[in-house]
Design a protein around this motif. Structure first.
Motif, PDB file in Angstrom:
ATOM      1  N   VAL A 128       0.807  -1.221  -0.193  1.00 20.75           N
ATOM      2  CA  VAL A 128       0.123  -0.214   0.106  1.00 20.75           C
ATOM      3  C   VAL A 128       0.833   1.290  -0.001  1.00 20.75           C
ATOM      4  O   VAL A 128       1.791   1.331   0.831  1.00 20.75           O
ATOM      5  CB  VAL A 128      -1.117  -0.121   1.160  1.00 20.75           C
ATOM      6  N   GLY A 129       0.475   2.082  -0.953  1.00 25.85           N
ATOM      7  CA  GLY A 129       1.092   3.527  -1.185  1.00 25.85           C
ATOM      8  C   GLY A 129       0.059   4.522  -0.810  1.00 25.85           C
ATOM      9  O   GLY A 129      -0.882   4.412  -1.313  1.00 25.85           O
ATOM     10  N   VAL A 130       0.443   5.393   0.011  1.00 23.81           N
ATOM     11  CA  VAL A 130      -0.344   6.854   0.075  1.00 23.81           C
ATOM     12  C   VAL A 130       0.569   7.928  -0.233  1.00 23.81           C
ATOM     13  O   VAL A 130       1.403   8.210   0.125  1.00 23.81           O
ATOM     14  CB  VAL A 130      -0.645   6.996   1.479  1.00 23.81           C
ATOM     15  N   VAL A 131      -0.159   8.864  -1.093  1.00 22.26           N
ATOM     16  CA  VAL A 131       0.516  10.049  -1.600  1.00 22.26           C
ATOM     17  C   VAL A 131      -0.423  10.970  -1.191  1.00 22.26           C
ATOM     18  O   VAL A 131      -1.696  11.251  -1.607  1.00 22.26           O
ATOM     19  CB  VAL A 131       0.480  10.033  -3.101  1.00 22.26           C
ATOM     20  N   TRP A 132      -0.100  11.974  -0.670  1.00 20.55           N
ATOM     21  CA  TRP A 132      -0.702  13.116   0.102  1.00 20.55           C
ATOM     22  C   TRP A 132      -0.704  14.340  -0.836  1.00 20.55           C
ATOM     23  O   TRP A 132       0.305  14.713  -1.471  1.00 20.55           O
ATOM     24  CB  TRP A 132      -0.217  13.575   1.238  1.00 20.55           C
ATOM     25  N   LEU A 179       4.770  -0.899   2.837  1.00 19.05           N
ATOM     26  CA  LEU A 179       4.002   0.427   2.782  1.00 19.05           C
ATOM     27  C   LEU A 179       4.723   1.700   2.774  1.00 19.05           C
ATOM     28  O   LEU A 179       6.069   1.767   3.042  1.00 19.05           O
ATOM     29  CB  LEU A 179       3.319   0.574   4.383  1.00 19.05           C
ATOM     30  N   ILE A 180       4.240   2.614   2.103  1.00 22.38           N
ATOM     31  CA  ILE A 180       4.966   3.946   1.875  1.00 22.38           C
ATOM     32  C   ILE A 180       3.878   5.034   1.798  1.00 22.38           C
ATOM     33  O   ILE A 180       2.872   4.747   1.658  1.00 22.38           O
ATOM     34  CB  ILE A 180       5.657   3.923   0.550  1.00 22.38           C
ATOM     35  N   GLU A 181       4.296   5.964   2.742  1.00 22.87           N
ATOM     36  CA  GLU A 181       3.333   7.098   2.747  1.00 22.87           C
ATOM     37  C   GLU A 181       4.037   8.394   2.312  1.00 22.87           C
ATOM     38  O   GLU A 181       5.275   8.815   3.011  1.00 22.87           O
ATOM     39  CB  GLU A 181       2.862   7.450   4.355  1.00 22.87           C
ATOM     40  N   VAL A 182       3.819   8.997   1.103  1.00 25.40           N
ATOM     41  CA  VAL A 182       4.700  10.136   0.607  1.00 25.40           C
ATOM     42  C   VAL A 182       3.945  11.524   1.244  1.00 25.40           C
ATOM     43  O   VAL A 182       2.753  11.689   0.812  1.00 25.40           O
ATOM     44  CB  VAL A 182       4.731  10.074  -0.842  1.00 25.40           C
ATOM     45  N   ARG A 183       4.605  11.918   2.162  1.00 23.25           N
ATOM     46  CA  ARG A 183       4.015  13.331   2.643  1.00 23.25           C
ATOM     47  C   ARG A 183       4.806  14.504   2.588  1.00 23.25           C
ATOM     48  O   ARG A 183       5.994  14.386   2.498  1.00 23.25           O
ATOM     49  CB  ARG A 183       3.489  12.910   4.199  1.00 23.25           C
ATOM     50  N   GLU A 184       4.369  15.698   2.990  1.00 19.73           N
ATOM     51  CA  GLU A 184       5.240  16.805   3.188  1.00 19.73           C
ATOM     52  C   GLU A 184       6.177  16.680   4.494  1.00 19.73           C
ATOM     53  O   GLU A 184       5.621  16.327   5.568  1.00 19.73           O
ATOM     54  CB  GLU A 184       4.358  18.043   3.145  1.00 19.73           C
TER      55      GLU A 184
END
Length: 148
Positions: free
Chosen positions: A111-115, A143-148
Motif C-alpha cells: 500500500v502506498g499513500v500520496v498526500w 507500505l509507503i506514505e509520501v507526505r510533506e
C-alpha cells in the motif's frame, strides 16, 4: 468567520468536488506511466477502492486529498460552519482509510499513500515523489506514505 456564499451555493460547490480523476491523481498516474509502470484504475473489489492498482507489483496507491482525509499539514483547516458534521465526516474517512489499509496489507497487497500537499505549491519536488514511488514499487517494502 461567516461563509462568503449562501448555503445553497456552498452545497453546490462542495457537491462539484470530484472523488475520482482529480488533478493530484492524474499527476501521479502520469508520473508512474512516464516511469514505465502500467496500472489499473479504481478496482472496486479491493478494500477502499484504491485509486491506482499495479497488479504486477501487487501494490495499490491511494492519492489522498488533505482536506477530505484530515491530513495534519498547512493545506488542512477545519471548517468553521457545521464543525460537528465535518469532524465526524473526516474522522469516518480516516477510520475507513485505516480499515482499507489493514485489509489490503493482511491480504498481501502493498500500500502506498500520496498526500495532496506534496504535489501542490511552489518548489514541490514532483520528480522526487515519482522517484520515491518508483523505488518503493521496485522494492518489497509493504507500505509507503509520501507526505510533506
Amino acid at each position: 468567520m461567516v461563509d462568503v456564499v449562501d448555503n445553497v451555493t456552498r452545497s453546490r460547490m462542495m457537491s462539484g468536488i470530484r472523488g475520482r480523476d482529480t488533478k493530484p491523481e492524474i499527476l501521479i498516474r502520469s508520473l508512474l506511466h512516464r516511469h514505465g509502470f502500467r496500472f489499473r484504475l479504481y478496482v472496486h473489489d479491493l478494500p477502499g477502492k484504491p485509486d491506482i492498482v499495479l497488479p504486477r507489483y501487487h501494490a495499490v496507491v491511494f492519492v489522498h486529498g488533505c482536506f477530505w482525509h484530515g491530513h495534519d499539514c498547512p493545506l488542512f483547516k477545519w471548517p468553521r460552519s457545521r464543525p460537528e458534521f465535518w469532524r465526524e465526516k473526516i474522522k469516518r474517512n480516516q477510520e475507513n482509510d485505516n480499515r482499507a489499509r489493514e485489509a489490503l496489507l493482511a491480504s498481501g497487497w502493498r500500500v502506498g499513500v500520496v498526500w495532496e500537499c506534496v504535489l501542490r505549491g511552489a518548489g514541490k519536488n514532483i520528480e522526487g515523489v515519482a522517484q520515491s514511488l518508483a523505488d518503493w514499487l521496485r522494492s518489497d517494502t509493504p507500505l509507503i506514505e509520501v507526505r510533506e
